[in-house]
Write a protein that holds these residues in place. Structure first.
Motif, short mmCIF file in Angstrom:
data_model
loop_
_atom_site.label_atom_id
_atom_site.label_comp_id
_atom_site.label_asym_id
_atom_site.label_seq_id
_atom_site.Cartn_x
_atom_site.Cartn_y
_atom_site.Cartn_z
N ALA A 13 -11.86 -23.55 10.78
CA ALA A 13 -10.96 -22.39 10.76
C ALA A 13 -11.58 -21.18 11.45
N THR A 14 -12.91 -21.07 11.37
CA THR A 14 -13.59 -19.90 11.93
C THR A 14 -14.11 -20.12 13.35
N LYS A 15 -13.68 -21.21 13.98
CA LYS A 15 -14.09 -21.43 15.37
C LYS A 15 -13.61 -20.30 16.27
N ALA A 16 -12.37 -19.84 16.05
CA ALA A 16 -11.81 -18.77 16.87
C ALA A 16 -11.35 -17.58 16.04
N THR A 17 -11.39 -17.70 14.71
CA THR A 17 -10.95 -16.62 13.82
C THR A 17 -12.13 -16.16 12.98
N PRO A 18 -12.45 -14.88 12.98
CA PRO A 18 -13.56 -14.42 12.14
C PRO A 18 -13.32 -14.74 10.67
N LYS A 19 -14.38 -15.11 9.98
CA LYS A 19 -14.26 -15.42 8.55
C LYS A 19 -13.64 -14.26 7.79
N GLU A 20 -13.97 -13.03 8.20
CA GLU A 20 -13.48 -11.85 7.50
C GLU A 20 -11.97 -11.69 7.62
N MET A 21 -11.37 -12.38 8.59
CA MET A 21 -9.92 -12.28 8.79
C MET A 21 -9.15 -13.39 8.09
N LEU A 22 -9.83 -14.30 7.42
CA LEU A 22 -9.11 -15.32 6.68
C LEU A 22 -8.31 -14.65 5.56
N PRO A 23 -7.06 -15.05 5.37
CA PRO A 23 -6.22 -14.36 4.39
C PRO A 23 -6.60 -14.68 2.95
N VAL A 24 -6.57 -13.67 2.12
CA VAL A 24 -6.67 -13.84 0.67
C VAL A 24 -5.32 -13.40 0.13
N VAL A 25 -4.47 -14.35 -0.14
CA VAL A 25 -3.04 -14.19 -0.40
C VAL A 25 -2.39 -13.71 0.91
N ASP A 26 -2.14 -12.40 1.06
CA ASP A 26 -1.45 -11.95 2.28
C ASP A 26 -2.18 -10.82 3.00
N LYS A 27 -3.46 -10.64 2.70
CA LYS A 27 -4.28 -9.66 3.41
C LYS A 27 -5.59 -10.32 3.80
N PRO A 28 -6.14 -9.98 4.97
CA PRO A 28 -7.45 -10.52 5.30
C PRO A 28 -8.51 -9.99 4.34
N ALA A 29 -9.52 -10.80 4.09
CA ALA A 29 -10.56 -10.42 3.12
C ALA A 29 -11.17 -9.07 3.44
N ILE A 30 -11.37 -8.77 4.72
CA ILE A 30 -12.03 -7.53 5.10
C ILE A 30 -11.23 -6.30 4.70
N GLN A 31 -9.91 -6.43 4.61
CA GLN A 31 -9.11 -5.26 4.23
C GLN A 31 -9.35 -4.87 2.77
N TYR A 32 -9.54 -5.85 1.90
CA TYR A 32 -9.86 -5.53 0.51
C TYR A 32 -11.14 -4.70 0.44
N VAL A 33 -12.11 -5.02 1.28
CA VAL A 33 -13.40 -4.33 1.26
C VAL A 33 -13.25 -2.90 1.75
N VAL A 34 -12.49 -2.71 2.84
CA VAL A 34 -12.27 -1.36 3.35
C VAL A 34 -11.48 -0.53 2.34
N GLU A 35 -10.52 -1.14 1.68
CA GLU A 35 -9.76 -0.43 0.66
C GLU A 35 -10.66 0.03 -0.48
N GLU A 36 -11.61 -0.80 -0.85
CA GLU A 36 -12.55 -0.42 -1.91
C GLU A 36 -13.39 0.78 -1.51
N ALA A 37 -13.90 0.76 -0.28
CA ALA A 37 -14.69 1.88 0.20
C ALA A 37 -13.86 3.16 0.21
N ALA A 38 -12.65 3.07 0.72
CA ALA A 38 -11.79 4.25 0.79
C ALA A 38 -11.46 4.78 -0.60
N SER A 39 -11.23 3.89 -1.55
CA SER A 39 -10.91 4.32 -2.91
C SER A 39 -12.08 5.05 -3.56
N ALA A 40 -13.29 4.74 -3.13
CA ALA A 40 -14.48 5.41 -3.66
C ALA A 40 -14.79 6.70 -2.91
N GLY A 41 -13.92 7.09 -1.97
CA GLY A 41 -14.13 8.32 -1.22
C GLY A 41 -14.99 8.17 0.01
N LEU A 42 -15.27 6.93 0.40
CA LEU A 42 -16.10 6.68 1.59
C LEU A 42 -15.15 6.41 2.75
#
Length: 300
Positions: free
Chosen positions: A25-54
């Motif tokens: 799956a990650t041959k051409a798609t970054p692992k961070e972009m694999l969907p977790v339900v309907d958002k890529p995993a990396i978006q959850y992480v950025v949302e967490e940083a933003a929620s903490a004021g970063l």
């Protein structure tokens, strides 16, 4: 909060790994972009940083990671099409990722380990404390770990790591911390660390999970840190030096996390994370839980 411990506003997200555990799956798609339900995993992480004021986020990327930049950029053609269709709900979802934070990118170049990836952030971070968030660990927004870590760093200075108690037989999968209790029940002082120890050699069952708030002195230590386990520059080895000598960069504390964490680091845990998150969604959970109960009953 004092002048010596300024407000933390920058987050670093290492995202240069090859994701070999998820091939093909990650041959051409970054692992961070694999969907977790309907958002890529990396978006959850950025949302967490933003929620903490970063709101200043630096991603450490590598080759074939361009989809990360595209995801957090504006897509004017798609937005225009959705706007013409009057689909405001989907339009809001598309725009959400580009409005989360100011995101910067730098390439790691050579895959020399997490410590080296963090060191790549030095020109951007400068002489400020900063957070590091690893994409394999998704923290439930109802359990604000990062905010607590920022509070502890502002109170004590130095660096703060996230810890979670694990079964002794699992400690070899993690970095492990030796700790002393403090007056705060969820905060410990870290006196030592070792990367992925044998269970018999582990100083505790406190595993280091993928959240850090680091003093800028970590960069000087990383520049002098020799490759360790796996031939890579280990962030744990550099933090061990800070814990052993507070004069280098202040103390190291740990926040013991007992909340909800979704591990997407391997295929099995990735699937379990999707199921858990889907079950808890208001829009998906009721129907999905009903189907899941029926499926499990049939299989058993």
């Amino acid at each position: 909060m004092t002048e010596a411990n300024p407000r933390i506003s920058k987050a670093v997200i290492p995202a240069a790994g090859l994701g070999t555990r998820f091939l093909p799956a990650t041959k051409a798609t970054p692992k961070e972009m694999l969907p977790v339900v309907d958002k890529p995993a990396i978006q959850y992480v950025v949302e967490e940083a933003a929620s903490a004021g970063l709101d200043d986020v630096l991603m450490i990327t590598g080759r074939n990671k361009r989809p990360l930049e595209d995801h957090f950029d504006r897509n004017h053609e798609l937005e225009s099409a959705l706007e013409k269709k009057g689909d405001g709900s989907k339009l809001a979802k598309v725009q959400e990722s580009s409005d989360l934070a100011t995101i910067h990118y730098v390439r790691q170049g050579d895959p020399k380990g997490l410590g080296h990836a963090v060191l790549c952030a030095a020109p951007h971070v400068g002489n400020e404390p900063f957070a590091v968030l690893l994409g394999d660990d998704l923290i439930d927004p109802r359990d604000p770990l990062l905010q607590r870590m920022v509070e502890v760093q502002e109170q004590h200075g130095g660096s703060v790591i996230a810890l979670m108690e694990v079964a002794p037989e699992q400690i070899h999968l993690y970095g492990c911390a030796a700790v002393e209790a403090t007056e705060d029940g969820d905060v410990v002082k870290v006196t030592g660390m070792v990367e992925k120890p044998d269970p018999a050699d582990a100083p505790s069952n406190y595993a280091i999970i993928g959240r850090y708030v680091l003093a800028p002195q970590i960069f000087d230590v990383l520049r002098k840190t020799e490759p360790g386990r796996g031939g890579e520059i280990q962030l744990t080895d550099a933090l061990q030096q800070l814990a052993a000598d507070e004069k280098v960069g202040g103390p190291v504390h740990g926040v013991v996390f007992k909340g909800r964490r979704y591990d997407t680091g391997d295929r099995g845990d990735y699937l379990r994370a999707i199921v858990r998150l889907a079950c808890e969604r208001e829009d998906l959970g009721p129907d999905f839980r009903t189907w899941l109960r029926s499926f499990v009953a049939e299989e058993m």
